[in-house]
Motif scaffolding. Structure first.
Motif, mmCIF file in Angstrom:
data_model
loop_
_atom_site.group_PDB
_atom_site.id
_atom_site.type_symbol
_atom_site.label_atom_id
_atom_site.label_comp_id
_atom_site.label_asym_id
_atom_site.label_seq_id
_atom_site.Cartn_x
_atom_site.Cartn_y
_atom_site.Cartn_z
ATOM 1 N N LEU A 131 33.086 54.723 2.652
ATOM 2 C CA LEU A 131 33.261 55.908 2.048
ATOM 3 C C LEU A 131 32.486 56.432 1.033
ATOM 4 N N THR A 132 31.690 55.562 0.472
ATOM 5 C CA THR A 132 30.432 56.150 -0.574
ATOM 6 C C THR A 132 29.459 56.747 0.015
ATOM 7 N N GLY A 133 28.905 55.949 1.040
ATOM 8 C CA GLY A 133 27.771 56.395 2.024
ATOM 9 C C GLY A 133 28.009 57.694 2.714
ATOM 10 N N LEU A 134 29.245 58.011 2.961
ATOM 11 C CA LEU A 134 29.650 59.047 3.480
ATOM 12 C C LEU A 134 29.316 60.411 2.556
ATOM 13 N N TYR A 135 29.923 59.970 1.335
ATOM 14 C CA TYR A 135 29.681 61.018 0.390
ATOM 15 C C TYR A 135 28.300 61.244 0.031
ATOM 16 N N LEU A 136 27.557 60.283 -0.091
ATOM 17 C CA LEU A 136 26.144 60.432 -0.558
ATOM 18 C C LEU A 136 25.446 61.297 0.680
ATOM 19 N N PHE A 137 25.885 60.883 1.994
ATOM 20 C CA PHE A 137 25.244 61.503 3.133
ATOM 21 C C PHE A 137 25.374 63.224 3.100
ATOM 22 N N VAL A 138 26.642 63.374 2.580
ATOM 23 C CA VAL A 138 27.125 64.850 2.852
ATOM 24 C C VAL A 138 26.612 65.624 1.416
ATOM 25 N N LEU A 139 26.297 64.891 0.445
ATOM 26 C CA LEU A 139 25.977 65.444 -0.967
ATOM 27 C C LEU A 139 24.867 66.644 -0.698
ATOM 28 N N PRO A 140 23.846 66.108 -0.274
ATOM 29 C CA PRO A 140 22.560 67.229 0.004
ATOM 30 C C PRO A 140 23.112 68.469 0.955
ATOM 31 N N TYR A 141 23.982 68.314 1.860
ATOM 32 C CA TYR A 141 24.232 69.317 2.607
ATOM 33 C C TYR A 141 25.038 70.286 1.991
ATOM 34 N N ALA A 142 26.013 69.742 1.230
ATOM 35 C CA ALA A 142 27.016 70.610 0.161
ATOM 36 C C ALA A 142 26.549 71.262 -0.762
ATOM 37 N N ALA A 143 25.304 70.589 -1.199
ATOM 38 C CA ALA A 143 24.623 71.282 -2.500
ATOM 39 C C ALA A 143 23.736 72.543 -1.912
ATOM 40 N N ARG A 144 23.362 72.273 -0.681
ATOM 41 C CA ARG A 144 22.656 73.408 0.263
ATOM 42 C C ARG A 144 23.457 74.663 0.361
ATOM 43 N N SER A 145 24.878 74.282 0.900
ATOM 44 C CA SER A 145 25.772 75.230 1.187
ATOM 45 C C SER A 145 26.211 75.878 -0.093
ATOM 46 N N ALA A 164 34.479 40.254 3.817
ATOM 47 C CA ALA A 164 33.625 41.608 3.891
ATOM 48 C C ALA A 164 34.088 42.987 4.079
ATOM 49 N N LEU A 165 35.283 42.783 4.591
ATOM 50 C CA LEU A 165 35.944 44.062 5.020
ATOM 51 C C LEU A 165 36.022 45.146 3.928
ATOM 52 N N PRO A 166 36.696 44.700 2.701
ATOM 53 C CA PRO A 166 37.033 45.701 1.553
ATOM 54 C C PRO A 166 35.727 46.353 1.312
ATOM 55 N N PRO A 167 34.424 45.511 0.715
ATOM 56 C CA PRO A 167 33.440 46.141 0.300
ATOM 57 C C PRO A 167 32.741 46.894 1.475
ATOM 58 N N LEU A 168 32.889 46.608 2.764
ATOM 59 C CA LEU A 168 32.511 47.457 3.808
ATOM 60 C C LEU A 168 33.135 48.762 3.973
ATOM 61 N N LEU A 169 34.365 48.720 3.717
ATOM 62 C CA LEU A 169 35.129 50.163 3.755
ATOM 63 C C LEU A 169 34.631 50.950 2.584
ATOM 64 N N LEU A 170 34.531 50.444 1.312
ATOM 65 C CA LEU A 170 34.068 51.328 0.278
ATOM 66 C C LEU A 170 32.644 51.572 0.595
ATOM 67 N N LEU A 171 31.642 50.861 1.110
ATOM 68 C CA LEU A 171 30.275 51.123 1.422
ATOM 69 C C LEU A 171 30.316 52.463 2.277
ATOM 70 N N ARG A 208 26.438 56.638 -6.535
ATOM 71 C CA ARG A 208 25.163 55.963 -6.212
ATOM 72 C C ARG A 208 25.457 54.686 -6.789
ATOM 73 N N GLN A 209 25.489 54.494 -8.167
ATOM 74 C CA GLN A 209 25.568 53.237 -8.766
ATOM 75 C C GLN A 209 26.352 51.954 -8.018
ATOM 76 N N THR A 210 27.685 52.664 -7.774
ATOM 77 C CA THR A 210 28.725 51.852 -7.240
ATOM 78 C C THR A 210 28.395 51.574 -5.932
ATOM 79 N N HIS A 211 27.670 52.528 -5.178
ATOM 80 C CA HIS A 211 27.115 52.144 -3.772
ATOM 81 C C HIS A 211 26.472 50.850 -3.983
ATOM 82 N N ARG A 212 25.412 50.927 -4.724
ATOM 83 C CA ARG A 212 24.546 49.781 -4.830
ATOM 84 C C ARG A 212 25.109 48.516 -5.159
ATOM 85 N N TRP A 213 25.948 48.409 -6.136
ATOM 86 C CA TRP A 213 26.757 47.133 -6.349
ATOM 87 C C TRP A 213 27.702 46.940 -5.339
#
Length: 73
Positions: free
Chosen positions: A51-65, A42-49, A8-13
């Protein structure tokens, strides 16, 4: 610090780096002959954003499962 907080902190930076890269891109494109590499700045930070955004999006669903009731915030 656990993995979720670190990502989450990496995503913010990364969002800050992406914003700076887009602003630099706009400023440089206003010049007469901008270098070609600026368009891709701007493409490298966008790609990393992505990846980290998808991880953060899936995180609550994975915890629920897993049956976890712990909040991820």
């Amino acid at each position: 610090m656990n993995w979720s907080a670190g990502i989450r902190q990496t995503h913010r930076w990364l969002s800050l780096a992406f914003t700076v890269a887009v602003i630099a891109n706009i400023v440089v494109m206003g010049q007469e002959a901008p270098p070609a590499w600026v368009a891709y700045l701007a493409l490298p930070p966008l790609l990393l954003l992505l990846l980290t955004g998808l991880y953060l999006f899936v995180l609550p669903y994975a915890a629920r499962s897993r049956g976890s009731t712990r909040s991820t915030d």
